[in-house]
Design a protein around this motif. Structure first.
Motif, PDB file in Angstrom:
ATOM      1  N   SER A  75      -4.187  -4.425  12.953  1.00  0.00           N
ATOM      2  CA  SER A  75      -2.788  -4.535  12.527  1.00  0.00           C
ATOM      3  C   SER A  75      -2.479  -3.574  11.385  1.00  0.00           C
ATOM      4  CB  SER A  75      -2.502  -5.980  12.104  1.00  0.00           C
ATOM      5  OG  SER A  75      -1.162  -6.150  11.721  1.00  0.00           O
ATOM      6  N   LEU A  76      -3.391  -3.456  10.427  1.00  0.00           N
ATOM      7  CA  LEU A  76      -3.173  -2.551   9.299  1.00  0.00           C
ATOM      8  C   LEU A  76      -3.216  -1.088   9.738  1.00  0.00           C
ATOM      9  CD1 LEU A  76      -5.227  -4.332   6.502  1.00  0.00           C
ATOM     10  CD2 LEU A  76      -2.744  -4.262   6.783  1.00  0.00           C
ATOM     11  N   ARG A  77      -4.106  -0.784  10.658  1.00  0.00           N
ATOM     12  CA  ARG A  77      -4.161   0.587  11.174  1.00  0.00           C
ATOM     13  C   ARG A  77      -2.873   0.940  11.919  1.00  0.00           C
ATOM     14  NH1 ARG A  77      -9.154   2.661  12.354  1.00  0.00           N
ATOM     15  NH2 ARG A  77      -7.961   4.419  13.204  1.00  0.00           N
ATOM     16  N   ALA A  78      -2.365  -0.020  12.682  1.00  0.00           N
ATOM     17  CA  ALA A  78      -1.115   0.222  13.409  1.00  0.00           C
ATOM     18  C   ALA A  78       0.067   0.376  12.457  1.00  0.00           C
ATOM     19  CB  ALA A  78      -0.848  -0.929  14.383  1.00  0.00           C
ATOM     20  N   ALA A  79      -0.045  -0.217  11.265  1.00  0.00           N
ATOM     21  CA  ALA A  79       1.027  -0.126  10.275  1.00  0.00           C
ATOM     22  C   ALA A  79       0.979   1.169   9.475  1.00  0.00           C
ATOM     23  CB  ALA A  79       0.951  -1.316   9.323  1.00  0.00           C
ATOM     24  N   GLY A  80      -0.038   2.008   9.723  1.00  0.00           N
ATOM     25  CA  GLY A  80      -0.069   3.319   9.087  1.00  0.00           C
ATOM     26  C   GLY A  80      -1.229   3.592   8.168  1.00  0.00           C
ATOM     27  N   LEU A  81      -2.048   2.585   7.862  1.00  0.00           N
ATOM     28  CA  LEU A  81      -3.225   2.831   7.031  1.00  0.00           C
ATOM     29  C   LEU A  81      -4.312   3.508   7.862  1.00  0.00           C
ATOM     30  CD1 LEU A  81      -3.399  -0.501   5.008  1.00  0.00           C
ATOM     31  CD2 LEU A  81      -2.500   1.695   4.257  1.00  0.00           C
ATOM     32  N   ASP A  85      -8.759   4.152   4.762  1.00  0.00           N
ATOM     33  CA  ASP A  85      -8.031   3.229   3.881  1.00  0.00           C
ATOM     34  C   ASP A  85      -8.505   1.796   4.044  1.00  0.00           C
ATOM     35  OD1 ASP A  85      -6.329   5.187   2.825  1.00  0.00           O
ATOM     36  OD2 ASP A  85      -4.876   4.946   4.456  1.00  0.00           O
ATOM     37  N   VAL A  86      -8.913   1.431   5.262  1.00  0.00           N
ATOM     38  CA  VAL A  86      -9.257   0.050   5.604  1.00  0.00           C
ATOM     39  C   VAL A  86     -10.681   0.015   6.135  1.00  0.00           C
ATOM     40  CG1 VAL A  86      -8.656  -1.965   6.996  1.00  0.00           C
ATOM     41  CG2 VAL A  86      -6.853  -0.408   6.221  1.00  0.00           C
ATOM     42  N   GLY A 188       1.742 -10.006   7.591  1.00  0.00           N
ATOM     43  CA  GLY A 188       0.570  -9.555   6.848  1.00  0.00           C
ATOM     44  C   GLY A 188       0.620  -8.116   6.390  1.00  0.00           C
ATOM     45  N   ALA A 189       1.009  -7.216   7.283  1.00  0.00           N
ATOM     46  CA  ALA A 189       1.007  -5.793   6.920  1.00  0.00           C
ATOM     47  C   ALA A 189       1.951  -5.520   5.754  1.00  0.00           C
ATOM     48  CB  ALA A 189       1.380  -4.950   8.127  1.00  0.00           C
ATOM     49  N   ALA A 190       3.096  -6.198   5.724  1.00  0.00           N
ATOM     50  CA  ALA A 190       4.052  -5.996   4.625  1.00  0.00           C
ATOM     51  C   ALA A 190       3.449  -6.461   3.304  1.00  0.00           C
ATOM     52  CB  ALA A 190       5.344  -6.748   4.921  1.00  0.00           C
ATOM     53  N   VAL A 191       2.726  -7.576   3.311  1.00  0.00           N
ATOM     54  CA  VAL A 191       2.078  -8.066   2.102  1.00  0.00           C
ATOM     55  C   VAL A 191       1.072  -7.038   1.584  1.00  0.00           C
ATOM     56  CG1 VAL A 191       0.548  -9.855   1.168  1.00  0.00           C
ATOM     57  CG2 VAL A 191       2.386 -10.478   2.742  1.00  0.00           C
ATOM     58  N   VAL A 192       0.251  -6.530   2.490  1.00  0.00           N
ATOM     59  CA  VAL A 192      -0.773  -5.560   2.099  1.00  0.00           C
ATOM     60  C   VAL A 192      -0.145  -4.271   1.589  1.00  0.00           C
ATOM     61  CG1 VAL A 192      -2.675  -4.133   2.951  1.00  0.00           C
ATOM     62  CG2 VAL A 192      -2.518  -6.545   3.617  1.00  0.00           C
ATOM     63  N   GLN A 193       0.885  -3.783   2.263  1.00  0.00           N
ATOM     64  CA  GLN A 193       1.524  -2.540   1.835  1.00  0.00           C
ATOM     65  C   GLN A 193       2.139  -2.674   0.449  1.00  0.00           C
ATOM     66  OE1 GLN A 193       3.977  -1.974   5.311  1.00  0.00           O
ATOM     67  NE2 GLN A 193       2.635  -0.364   6.129  1.00  0.00           N
ATOM     68  N   ASN A 194       2.684  -3.845   0.129  1.00  0.00           N
ATOM     69  CA  ASN A 194       3.215  -4.069  -1.210  1.00  0.00           C
ATOM     70  C   ASN A 194       2.121  -3.947  -2.267  1.00  0.00           C
ATOM     71  OD1 ASN A 194       6.087  -4.569  -1.377  1.00  0.00           O
ATOM     72  ND2 ASN A 194       5.725  -6.347  -0.081  1.00  0.00           N
ATOM     73  N   ILE A 195       0.952  -4.471  -1.947  1.00  0.00           N
ATOM     74  CA  ILE A 195      -0.155  -4.415  -2.904  1.00  0.00           C
ATOM     75  C   ILE A 195      -0.686  -2.992  -3.032  1.00  0.00           C
ATOM     76  CG2 ILE A 195      -2.515  -5.205  -3.322  1.00  0.00           C
ATOM     77  CD1 ILE A 195      -1.684  -7.839  -1.949  1.00  0.00           C
TER      78      ILE A 195
END
Length: 513
Positions: A75-81, A85-86, A188-195
């Motif tokens: 999910s994080l990779r699909a969100a652009g990380l 990064d992950v 989840g991805a939005a939470v992680v990107q904020n951090i």
């Protein structure tokens, strides 16, 4: 704690699971057995035989990881990380990945505090601490120390997140800044990107909840999962008050997504597959209804994937089994026989109690769509599975709210019948998952003599049959003769300890203490 400069990876986000989930298992029973152990089992036996270490590559990436962690990674990779990064790692390899570049460490567990229903039950009879909780405390001690140096945030998630939601002070003391409760793909991805972008205060010291199963947002995993676990469905909707999936409607993953995950495991050297679902038999169906053609078609397509040897189902439902005839169940059983078939193709059925009205009160949807006499339904489903070549693993819940002595006596008689069918039976203590329901918790101090006799009768059945089931699954899963033998020896030791514990509890109950 200092960073390892030789490591070329400097990930902003590190994903890790507790040590029991981060281990290397060949078959599902190994993982279940490991999570139920306490520190009464020596650490050497746990680390080398029961829950062996999962390897990492030279940079610290885990070669396999729990499916939930793999879902977060995808999910994080699909969100652009990026892949740098992950990074998914293990508790042993975690320190080499931490440094001033770290923004977030995400920790997954199915049992953060040792409150899982099966694990709590086992712990009631054994001394020491559950390894799920013990190893988590050690992991968090490492992370708290590193956090003081590097200043990153720590997020908790996974199937056991509900335990931290109920105990916010404990979550904070362990070092968690955020608890994510539910499936990650929604928010989840939005939470992680904020951090990662320097805005952690948006979620600091908070619980982030996701109520839906997010099936439409699931991405295929990018690397092998522990035990080759794949998802068929998410949710259940049967309404059981002791299960986090009880209120979540069952949604099914598309066949292409499931097959992609199977292929990723096969390519990554994971030849054994576990199908994760709250009800294996309901795949492709609508509501409580089954769809034989959809399930059979999916299994047939799985069989075409090269490099696989063994597949296990997990959970099923009595009312779902009864919607298939013996010929259909036998064919589904055949479709699970891959290159290394198992004599014991087991599936867990939640029977809970012999009293159908008690079951209906605590699990409103469990009898639908059959809605017959519960004992007759149980007997019919078990007999049908046995006739078609399946091996039912029955679970009971002691101390369901509203349970009476007559219910315990009726369930004891049902267990005698189940013994005659050649199955195994695992009783667990009722553990509420909703805040404020502590008075509904059933503990070892709640046991009556009738409860204890029911419990010990179930385990005497299991002492005879589980070793054969365990050894057969390990053989089919490619476990070495040496490890199979070691586990059998450890099992004999545990049988003696269980019987000793039963005698001690009987003396306690009879003395009125």
């Amino acid at each position: 704690m200092s960073a390892t400069n030789a490591n070329p990876l400097q990930p902003a986000v590190v994903l890790v699971a507790d040590r029991t989930l981060s281990a290397r298992y060949n078959v599902l029973f190994e993982g279940i057995f490991a999570t139920m152990q306490t520190t009464q089992v020596p650490s050497v036996a746990m680390k080398h035989f029961v829950s062996p270490r999962q390897p990492c590559d030279a940079t610290g990436r885990a070669l396999a990881a729990p499916l939930g962690v793999r879902r977060v990674e995808a999910s994080l990779r699909a969100a652009g990380l990026s892949a740098d990064d992950v990074v998914v790692t293990t508790p042993e390899c975690l320190p080499k990945l931490l440094g001033p570049w770290t923004k977030l460490v995400m920790v997954s567990s199915s049992d953060f505090l040792g409150h899982g229903m099966s694990n709590t039950t086992t712990h009631s009879f054994w001394s020491g601490r559950l390894y799920t909780e013990f190893w988590m405390s050690k992991l968090m001690a490492t992370l708290r120390q590193a956090k003081m140096t590097w200043g990153f945030s720590i997020l908790a998630g996974g199937a056991g997140a509900w335990q931290l939601v109920q105990a916010p002070a404990t979550a904070e003391a362990l070092g968690f800044d955020i608890v994510f409760d539910g499936y990650f793909e929604g928010r989840g991805a939005a939470v992680v990107q904020n951090i990662v972008t320097g805005r952690p205060d948006a979620y600091a010291a908070a619980v982030v909840a996701e109520a839906t199963c997010c099936v439409e947002k699931i991405k295929p995993i990018l690397a092998p999962s522990t035990l080759g676990v794949i998802e068929l469905s998410r949710g259940c909707g049967k309404g059981c008050g002791f299960c986090v999936m009880g209120t979540k409607r069952m949604d099914h993953l598309p066949p292409e997504l499931i097959l992609a995950d199977v292929e990723t495991n096969a390519r990554g050297g994971q030849p054994n597959i576990v199908s994760s679902s709250e009800d294996f038999f309901r795949y492709g169906g609508t509501g409580p209804h089954v769809n034989y053609d959809a399930l059979a078609s999916l299994l047939e397509r799985m069989r075409q994937i090269k490099g696989l040897r063994f597949m296990q189902a997990d959970h099923g439902n009595v009312s779902s089994v009864l919607q298939f005839d013996v010929a259909q169940l036998r064919e589904l059983r055949r479709l699970l026989e891959w290159d290394h078939p198992s004599k014991y193709q087991w599936v867990n059925l939640g029977v809970e109690s012999a009293n159908g009205e008690l079951v209906r009160a605590n699990c409103p949807g469990k009898l639908t769509p059959i809605n017959g006499d519960w004992e007759d339904m149980v007997r019919g489903a078990v007999a049908r599975l046995v006739e078609s070549g399946w091996f039912p693993v029955i679970s009971l819940v002691l101390g369901l709210p509203g349970e009476t002595p007559d219910d315990v006596a009726r369930t004891r008689k049902l267990v005698d019948w189940l013994d005659g069918q050649g199955v195994v039976v695992f009783p667990v203590f009722h553990e509420p998952i909703r805040p404020g329901d502590d008075e509904k918790r059933f503990t070892v101090n709640s046991l009556t003599l009738a409860h204890l006799e029911l419990y010990s009768a179930c385990y005497e059945i299991n002492f005879r049959r589980v070793p054969k089931l365990y050894a057969d699954n390990q053989r089919a899963g490619g476990v070495s003769w040496l490890k199979r033998t070691a586990i059998q020896v450890l099992g004999k030791t545990e049988v003696r300890a269980w019987r000793k514990n039963f005698r001690r509890q009987r003396r306690r109950i009879e003395s009125g203490r």
